[in-house]
Design a protein around this motif. Structure first.
Motif, PDB file in Angstrom:
ATOM      1  N   ALA A 195       1.244   8.371   7.144  1.00  0.00           N
ATOM      2  CA  ALA A 195       0.534   9.447   8.334  1.00  0.00           C
ATOM      3  C   ALA A 195       1.477   8.795  10.051  1.00  0.00           C
ATOM      4  CB  ALA A 195      -1.094   9.840   8.479  1.00  0.00           C
ATOM      5  N   PHE A 196       1.181   7.541  10.368  1.00  0.00           N
ATOM      6  CA  PHE A 196       1.526   6.635  11.281  1.00  0.00           C
ATOM      7  C   PHE A 196       2.490   6.740  12.249  1.00  0.00           C
ATOM      8  CE2 PHE A 196      -3.106   5.261  11.510  1.00  0.00           C
ATOM      9  CZ  PHE A 196      -3.677   6.385  12.850  1.00  0.00           C
ATOM     10  N   VAL A 197       3.187   6.572  10.830  1.00  0.00           N
ATOM     11  CA  VAL A 197       4.512   5.960  10.611  1.00  0.00           C
ATOM     12  C   VAL A 197       5.716   7.312  11.070  1.00  0.00           C
ATOM     13  CG1 VAL A 197       7.177   6.207   9.447  1.00  0.00           C
ATOM     14  CG2 VAL A 197       4.670   4.076   9.084  1.00  0.00           C
ATOM     15  N   LEU A 198       4.836   8.489  10.171  1.00  0.00           N
ATOM     16  CA  LEU A 198       5.685   9.785   9.949  1.00  0.00           C
ATOM     17  C   LEU A 198       5.003  10.173  12.067  1.00  0.00           C
ATOM     18  CD1 LEU A 198       7.425  12.231   9.266  1.00  0.00           C
ATOM     19  CD2 LEU A 198       4.694  13.311   7.630  1.00  0.00           C
ATOM     20  N   VAL A 199       4.109  10.217  12.380  1.00  0.00           N
ATOM     21  CA  VAL A 199       3.922  10.973  13.431  1.00  0.00           C
ATOM     22  C   VAL A 199       5.296   9.564  14.684  1.00  0.00           C
ATOM     23  CG1 VAL A 199       2.146  10.620  15.473  1.00  0.00           C
ATOM     24  CG2 VAL A 199       1.306  11.198  13.322  1.00  0.00           C
ATOM     25  N   GLY A 200       5.164   8.228  14.362  1.00  0.00           N
ATOM     26  CA  GLY A 200       6.149   7.400  15.277  1.00  0.00           C
ATOM     27  C   GLY A 200       7.283   8.522  15.602  1.00  0.00           C
ATOM     28  N   PHE A 201       7.632   8.463  13.542  1.00  0.00           N
ATOM     29  CA  PHE A 201       9.073   8.997  13.606  1.00  0.00           C
ATOM     30  C   PHE A 201       9.322  10.818  14.240  1.00  0.00           C
ATOM     31  CE2 PHE A 201      11.522  12.393  10.995  1.00  0.00           C
ATOM     32  CZ  PHE A 201      12.955  12.093  11.305  1.00  0.00           C
ATOM     33  N   LEU A 202       8.007  11.269  14.435  1.00  0.00           N
ATOM     34  CA  LEU A 202       8.528  12.866  15.140  1.00  0.00           C
ATOM     35  C   LEU A 202       8.663  12.810  16.484  1.00  0.00           C
ATOM     36  CD1 LEU A 202       6.013  15.044  12.344  1.00  0.00           C
ATOM     37  CD2 LEU A 202       8.125  14.743  12.632  1.00  0.00           C
ATOM     38  N   ARG A 203       7.434  12.107  17.044  1.00  0.00           N
ATOM     39  CA  ARG A 203       7.302  11.179  18.444  1.00  0.00           C
ATOM     40  C   ARG A 203       8.033  11.288  19.041  1.00  0.00           C
ATOM     41  NH1 ARG A 203       3.608   7.690  20.261  1.00  0.00           N
ATOM     42  NH2 ARG A 203       3.583   9.011  22.318  1.00  0.00           N
ATOM     43  N   SER A 204       9.151  10.179  18.393  1.00  0.00           N
ATOM     44  CA  SER A 204      10.672   9.545  18.741  1.00  0.00           C
ATOM     45  C   SER A 204      11.775  10.992  19.040  1.00  0.00           C
ATOM     46  CB  SER A 204      11.080   8.505  17.691  1.00  0.00           C
ATOM     47  OG  SER A 204      11.562   8.790  16.613  1.00  0.00           O
ATOM     48  N   LEU A 243      10.205  -3.073   9.623  1.00  0.00           N
ATOM     49  CA  LEU A 243      10.871  -1.925  10.267  1.00  0.00           C
ATOM     50  C   LEU A 243       9.807  -1.734  11.556  1.00  0.00           C
ATOM     51  CD1 LEU A 243      11.773   0.189   6.497  1.00  0.00           C
ATOM     52  CD2 LEU A 243      13.304  -1.269   8.732  1.00  0.00           C
ATOM     53  N   ALA A 244       8.827  -1.414  11.728  1.00  0.00           N
ATOM     54  CA  ALA A 244       8.183  -1.208  12.839  1.00  0.00           C
ATOM     55  C   ALA A 244       8.463  -1.717  13.918  1.00  0.00           C
ATOM     56  CB  ALA A 244       6.772  -1.190  12.842  1.00  0.00           C
ATOM     57  N   TYR A 245       8.324  -3.019  13.522  1.00  0.00           N
ATOM     58  CA  TYR A 245       8.319  -4.425  14.191  1.00  0.00           C
ATOM     59  C   TYR A 245      10.507  -4.312  15.135  1.00  0.00           C
ATOM     60  CZ  TYR A 245      10.440  -8.971  16.780  1.00  0.00           C
ATOM     61  OH  TYR A 245      11.132  -8.920  17.944  1.00  0.00           O
ATOM     62  N   ALA A 281      11.177   3.340   8.200  1.00  0.00           N
ATOM     63  CA  ALA A 281       9.714   2.870   7.706  1.00  0.00           C
ATOM     64  C   ALA A 281       9.011   3.785   6.607  1.00  0.00           C
ATOM     65  CB  ALA A 281       8.969   2.196   8.501  1.00  0.00           C
ATOM     66  N   LEU A 282       9.955   4.884   7.015  1.00  0.00           N
ATOM     67  CA  LEU A 282       8.888   6.429   5.792  1.00  0.00           C
ATOM     68  C   LEU A 282       8.498   6.144   4.507  1.00  0.00           C
ATOM     69  CD1 LEU A 282       9.725   9.111   7.665  1.00  0.00           C
ATOM     70  CD2 LEU A 282       7.715   8.356   7.315  1.00  0.00           C
ATOM     71  N   ILE A 283      10.442   5.109   4.247  1.00  0.00           N
ATOM     72  CA  ILE A 283      10.465   5.242   2.958  1.00  0.00           C
ATOM     73  C   ILE A 283       9.498   4.239   2.281  1.00  0.00           C
ATOM     74  CG2 ILE A 283      12.315   4.222   1.195  1.00  0.00           C
ATOM     75  CD1 ILE A 283      14.161   4.924   2.507  1.00  0.00           C
ATOM     76  N   PRO A 284       9.752   2.751   2.978  1.00  0.00           N
ATOM     77  CA  PRO A 284       8.102   1.205   2.457  1.00  0.00           C
ATOM     78  C   PRO A 284       6.873   2.468   2.526  1.00  0.00           C
ATOM     79  CG  PRO A 284       9.397   0.661   4.271  1.00  0.00           C
ATOM     80  CD  PRO A 284      10.038   2.162   4.007  1.00  0.00           C
ATOM     81  N   ALA A 285       6.872   3.239   3.384  1.00  0.00           N
ATOM     82  CA  ALA A 285       5.273   3.228   3.652  1.00  0.00           C
ATOM     83  C   ALA A 285       4.875   4.580   2.473  1.00  0.00           C
ATOM     84  CB  ALA A 285       5.646   4.051   4.825  1.00  0.00           C
ATOM     85  N   SER A 286       5.987   5.270   2.416  1.00  0.00           N
ATOM     86  CA  SER A 286       5.703   6.411   0.883  1.00  0.00           C
ATOM     87  C   SER A 286       5.379   5.489  -0.388  1.00  0.00           C
ATOM     88  CB  SER A 286       6.305   7.449   0.722  1.00  0.00           C
ATOM     89  OG  SER A 286       8.130   6.859   1.152  1.00  0.00           O
ATOM     90  N   ASN A 287       6.369   4.348  -0.391  1.00  0.00           N
ATOM     91  CA  ASN A 287       6.033   3.607  -1.182  1.00  0.00           C
ATOM     92  C   ASN A 287       4.994   2.390  -2.047  1.00  0.00           C
ATOM     93  OD1 ASN A 287       8.674   4.404  -2.891  1.00  0.00           O
ATOM     94  ND2 ASN A 287       9.438   2.910  -1.404  1.00  0.00           N
ATOM     95  N   ALA A 297      12.152   3.927  12.515  1.00  0.00           N
ATOM     96  CA  ALA A 297      10.636   4.428  12.167  1.00  0.00           C
ATOM     97  C   ALA A 297      11.456   5.285  11.185  1.00  0.00           C
ATOM     98  CB  ALA A 297      10.542   5.252  13.040  1.00  0.00           C
ATOM     99  N   ALA A 298      12.382   6.065  11.086  1.00  0.00           N
ATOM    100  CA  ALA A 298      12.875   6.474   9.991  1.00  0.00           C
ATOM    101  C   ALA A 298      12.713   6.027   9.244  1.00  0.00           C
ATOM    102  CB  ALA A 298      14.328   7.381  10.716  1.00  0.00           C
TER     103      ALA A 298
END
Length: 184
Positions: free
Chosen positions: A142-151, A75-77, A91-97, A88-89
Motif C-alpha cells: 500500500a505504501f509503495v503504491l501511494v508513493g508511486f501514485l504521488r510521484s 529500491l526505496a533508497y 519497488a512495486l514488484i518485490p513488494a507484491s512478491n 518507486a514503480a
C-alpha cells in the motif's frame, strides 16, 4: 522528448529531507523491515512455538522473504537518494512478491498446524508472527503504491505546470484558458 539527465545522489540532510517529503516510501521501508522481523516471532503457537526458521518448516520461504524485503529497501533508497520515481514503480514488484510469499506461507503453516492438530490431538494455532508479517506486507504494498501514485502526480505537475492538488482553502483551481462566453 528532452534528454533525461540523471540527478546526483542525495546525501545527509538532503536525503533526510527527501525521506520526509516522500513519507510513503519511508513508511514502506519501515513496513518491509517489520515483515522481516516477523520471521523471528512465533509462527505457530500452542503446544510448541517456532519461528519461520523453526523445525519442519521450509527454509525457502524465509529466504525469499528476506530477498524481497532487501529489494524493497534498496529500491526505496534509490528512489529517495536519486530522486528518480522509476525506482518507486520498480519497488512495486518485490513488494507484491513479499505479499504473495506471506499469503502462501500463511496457507502452508495453517495447513501444517491443522494436520498436526488432527494427528496429535493438539490445540496449536497459527502464531502472531505470521499474521503481523502478513499485515506488514500488505502495508508495504500500500505504501509503495501511494508513493508511486504521488510521484506520478508530481511528474504530471512538472510536465504541465499545473497543480493537480487543491489549494489550501479547499476550492478548486480556476479554469485555465479564456473564460466561457455568457449564455444567451
Amino acid at each position: 522528448m528532452a534528454n533525461h539527465v540523471p540527478s546526483r545522489p542525495l546525501t545527509g540532510r538532503r536525503l533526510a529531507s527527501a525521506a520526509l517529503r516522500d513519507w510513503s516510501l519511508t513508511a514502506a521501508v519501515a513496513a518491509a523491515l517489520l515483515s522481516f522481523f516477523m520471521l523471528f516471532a512465533p509462527w505457530v503457537s500452542g503446544a510448541f512455538s517456532v519461528n519461520a526458521f523453526g523445525e519442519g518448516m521450509q527454509a525457502a520461504g524465509p529466504a525469499l522473504i528476506i530477498v524481497a524485503v532487501l529489494a524493497v529497501v534498496a529500491l526505496a533508497y534509490l528512489a529517495l537518494a536519486r530522486d528518480d520515481r522509476k525506482y518507486a514503480a520498480i519497488a512495486l514488484i518485490p513488494a507484491s512478491n513479499l505479499l504473495v510469499l506471506y499469503v502462501v506461507k500463511l496457507a502452508d503453516v495453517s495447513d501444517l498446524v491443522d494436520l498436526n492438530n488432527r494427528l496429535s490431538g493438539a490445540t496449536a494455532s497459527t502464531g502472531a508472527g505470521l499474521w503481523i508479517g502478513l499485515l506488514a506486507a500488505i502495508a508495504t504494498v500500500a505504501f509503495v503504491l501511494v508513493g508511486f501514485l504521488r510521484s506520478q502526480g508530481r511528474t504530471l505537475e512538472k510536465r504541465t505546470g499545473h497543480s493537480t492538488s487543491l489549494p489550501v482553502d479547499g476550492l478548486p483551481p480556476p479554469p485555465h484558458g479564456p473564460p466561457a462566453p455568457p449564455a444567451t
